[in-house]
Scaffold this motif. Sequence first.
Motif, short mmCIF file in Angstrom:
data_model
loop_
_atom_site.label_atom_id
_atom_site.label_comp_id
_atom_site.label_asym_id
_atom_site.label_seq_id
_atom_site.Cartn_x
_atom_site.Cartn_y
_atom_site.Cartn_z
N PRO A 371 5.51 -72.39 -10.28
CA PRO A 371 5.22 -73.19 -9.08
C PRO A 371 5.64 -72.44 -7.81
N PRO A 376 0.26 -72.03 -4.50
CA PRO A 376 0.22 -73.05 -5.57
C PRO A 376 -0.79 -72.76 -6.68
N ALA A 379 0.18 -71.95 -10.39
CA ALA A 379 0.66 -72.95 -11.34
C ALA A 379 -0.42 -73.96 -11.73
N GLN A 380 -1.54 -73.98 -11.01
CA GLN A 380 -2.59 -74.94 -11.32
C GLN A 380 -3.21 -74.65 -12.69
#
Length: 429
Positions: A371, A376, A379-380
């Motif tokens: 994360p 971002p 981490a998705q």
Amino acid sequence: MLNHQRRFFLLCLVCGVLGCSSKGNIISPVVVEAPVRVSPAVPENVKGVWLTTLSGLDWPTPASSDEPSDERRIALQKQALIDKLDNLVSLGVNTIFFQVKPDGTALYRSALLPWSDVLTGVVGKDPGYDPLAFMLSEGHKRGLRIHAWLNPYRVTSNTQQKTVTALRRTLSASPSSVYALHPEWIRTASDRFVLDPGIPEVRQWITNVVVELINNYAVDGIHFDDYFYYETPASRLQDDATYRQYGQGFALKGDWRRNNTLLLIEQVSMAIKAVKPQVEFGISPSGVWRNAENDARGSDTRGGAAYDISYADTRLWVERGLIDYIIPQIYWPFSREIVRYDTLVKWWADVVKPTKTRLYIGIALYKVGVPSQKEPDWAQDGGVPELRRQLALNEALPEVKGSVLFREGFLHQPQTGPAVDYLKTHWGK
């Protein structure tokens, strides 16, 4: 074709490299335990990984280095390397960048560098086997190309007294640490001991190290990372005296530093091609050469530039054909506006297009699944969509000849599990 003057320089360089060690003595032949094998051909699409040995980050484990039984230590370290190679083959990896000189020590038998302490816990202690020879034997057996990865200027990763004591103790052994042999070459930068890149003898010593290595081992390539002038605002490399001694003709110290880096790359490149032209020479610099706001030829980015921070004119090396391949470390996602992945990949593709230098892209496996407020996308969905986008772009551009993951140890972390599963289906198919 080389002109007569350059041919003469090459002859002198090679004779000088082959003749003497840093102590001025004849270098004794190094006995290598691995048989010479035919190297696999350069793949059309490199699927690579960096395997780091600094501090045992990827291999060997500190636990194996501390093993009191030499026989068990050797067995553990060899088996761990075999397991890694088998796993990499199952992922579809075809090229390994194996760190054999993480600092001023080596993971191979050398007349110039003492054995690395990551193998036994003691600088200079013979580990009882030759890790590079073992890697070459096992890697080539599996169809993998093995590039020997060297950090040219780093001597240590810290400046602790116990480190100083260990290096000074090698003075009574052979080979001795460059720290003990040539204290006049040593500087402190970024809270570690490094060699001063402005000293001509330092650049010759590094060239000697490379030529000794390619003479004694059937490596497929010599690989440098991006640590040329590596310093921090709080821990600068103090080379003012070196600049006064060798900087005639350079009004700006930065230009002199960049020229020192260029001289090293030229010298190593020429030596490799004179001694073993089939051995590739490549470098993995920071992903940003220069930003367009500072140089119209630069990328539409606003990141730390190798030209200005590491004093490495990486674009020039490509244009002059000094390196066979370049692996810019483009460690950002598509959505990071100031250093967009696609912006940088396309910029590098345009740079290599009129040249013979092959372009591979360094990918930040170490960020996948972690994360991050600024990035971002890593981490998705376990970072798989971002990794898929990056590999897809690399494979869509004809100038991009492959992708390299940093680093091998992150293939075994829980957060990268989904990404590794994706690699198995994408690379391993």
